[in-house]
Design a protein around this motif. Structure first.
Motif, PDB file in Angstrom:
ATOM      1  N   ALA A  73     -10.539   1.409   8.718  1.00 24.85           N
ATOM      2  CA  ALA A  73     -10.290   2.354   9.818  1.00 24.85           C
ATOM      3  C   ALA A  73     -10.990   1.918  11.100  1.00 24.85           C
ATOM      4  CB  ALA A  73     -10.764   3.749   9.416  1.00 24.85           C
ATOM      5  N   GLU A  76      -8.820  -0.608  12.750  1.00 23.58           N
ATOM      6  CA  GLU A  76      -7.654   0.036  13.373  1.00 23.58           C
ATOM      7  C   GLU A  76      -8.059   0.752  14.665  1.00 23.58           C
ATOM      8  OE1 GLU A  76      -4.341  -0.146  12.428  1.00 23.58           O
ATOM      9  OE2 GLU A  76      -5.258  -1.771  11.273  1.00 23.58           O
ATOM     10  N   ARG A  77      -9.217   1.382  14.656  1.00 28.00           N
ATOM     11  CA  ARG A  77      -9.693   2.052  15.875  1.00 28.00           C
ATOM     12  C   ARG A  77      -9.947   1.021  16.975  1.00 28.00           C
ATOM     13  NH1 ARG A  77     -14.336   2.662  18.456  1.00 28.00           N
ATOM     14  NH2 ARG A  77     -14.558   4.466  19.836  1.00 28.00           N
TER      15      ARG A  77
END
Length: 413
Positions: A73, A76-77
């Motif tokens: 994550a 992805e951020r």
């Protein structure tokens, strides 16, 4: 630089810490063989890409979270929410491929022109150690995105250490930080991935130090006879290096902007799942030849030994090659075997990307056998019995002759 040395501040600093005089001696006035071709650009290109990798890595580390539940994550951020995060990530990911590309060419150039021969044995050995450190760094970096291929690559590669007799199982548990690949493993790999590039920088410093002690090899493979054989490094080779960097950047940025995921694997855009095994676990392209060597032997321990031996055998090359002539330009038989070796390495890489089944198994075994045969049999025997062509008297002779021939041809036109 000489004009700068007349500056009072420069003189004051240099008298207490001779930075400027060292720059002048080893970066500007450094005597370099006058016949170096563009194959000698790849050392400086490797240094350039290393700097890019360290710089982008530092900024990526500011946003990365080394935890099994948050690593994917956080990437992805970075890609979606951080300003130019996508550029940092793609430059770093594709930079690894560029780094291995230029280093592999650099090594093949050294093998062709005999840059490992006396008195440059230690220079060569340090270079091989740099490649080993690069491989360790790249493998740990590949694990960090914590996608499917990252997770299973970590599991497969680290499990190989269980083949070590007596303490292999304990070693794997220590590497994992537990009884399975998870957050402790990720934390360890992130820590080492951040640390190892600085070790590589230190090794590069030693590499350059050894180079400037023994002086550069050249395409003829003969020693410098005097000042007539050399020219200052700046501006002649700095301009050449800048041109090489420009060409490399076109290739590099071509991947970053137009095909950023081309060299990656689609499974790595799926979060890591220990319950789902990918149908075909494939490492990055720069590991594929060594992956083929690992798979070629149907014994876990022997396969691991062969994989490491395929890299470590390069350290022995200065002693396996017994020829007094360095450059293969004057060794017609060894030149043929060199290109067969290059072809064999490319075949190993291609087979590594194929499933371990059918025709690919015997082809991988045959290519692996030839790989070791080249170093252990062909190289020593050919170097002992081959009759090389006569060498020029000095570097300046063929350079001057080529210039005179070109001038005569131009005049005739």
């Amino acid at each position: 630089m000489s004009a700068m040395m007349d500056n009072k501040i420069v003189k004051w600093v240099d008298s207490r810490l001779p930075i400027f005089s060292l720059m002048d001696e080893h970066g500007i006035e450094y005597p370099t063989p006058k016949n170096l071709n563009y194959w000698w650009n790849f050392g400086s290109l490797a240094a350039f890409v290393l700097i890019v990798m360290v710089a982008t890595g530092i900024f990526l580390a500011m946003h990365y979270v080394p935890h099994g539940d948050m690593a994917f994550a956080s990437i992805e951020r970075l890609m979606r929410e951080v300003d130019y995060g996508w550029l940092l990530r793609y430059a770093h990911a594709n930079g690894a491929s560029m780094f291995f590309l230029v280093v592999y060419i650099h090594i093949f150039r050294g093998l062709y022109y005999g840059s490992y021969a006396k008195p440059r044995e230690l220079l060569w050995i340090i270079g091989v150690v740099i490649m080993l450190a690069m491989m360790a760094t790249a493998f740990m970096g590949y694990v960090l995105p914590w996608g499917q291929m990252s997770f299973w690559a970590a599991k497969v590669i680290t499990s190989m250490f269980s083949a070590v007799p007596i303490f292999g199982e304990d070693l794997v548990v220590w590497i994992w930080g537990g009884f399975s690949v998870g957050s402790p493993t990720l934390t360890r790999f992130f820590s080492l991935h951040y640390l190892l590039p600085f070790l590589i920088l230190a090794l590069v410093f030693l590499h350059v130090w050894a180079l400037h002690t023994t002086k550069s090899n050249n395409p003829l493979g003969i020693d410098i006879k005097g000042p007539q054989d050399t020219i200052p490094f700046h501006p002649y080779y700095t301009i050449k290096d800048l041109y090489g960097i420009g060409v490399l950047m076109m290739l590099f940025m071509g991947f970053v902007f137009f095909a950023p995921n081309y060299l990656g694997h689609p499974d790595n855009y799926v979060p890591a799942n220990p319950m789902v095994t990918p149908p075909h676990i494939v490492p990055e392209w720069y590991f594929l030849p060594f992956y083929t060597v690992l798979r070629a032997i149907d014994n876990k321990l022997l396969g691991v030994i062969a994989m490491f031996a395929s890299v470590l055998i390069l350290i022995a090359v200065p002693w396996l090659d017994r020829s007094k002539v360095r450059s293969l330009s004057f060794r017609p038989i060894m030149k043929i075997f060199f290109w067969l070796f290059v072809l064999d390495t490319l075949i190993l890489g291609y087979i590594g990307a194929m499933p371990a089944e059918g025709i690919w198994i015997p082809l991988g075994q045959a290519s692996t056998a030839y790989y070791f045969l080249h170093f252990l049999v062909i190289l020593p025997l050919v170097s002992m019995y081959e009759k090389p062509r006569p060498l020029p008297e000095s570097i300046s002779n063929p350079v001057v002759k080529d210039t005179q021939d070109q001038a005569a041809a131009t005049e005739a036109k």
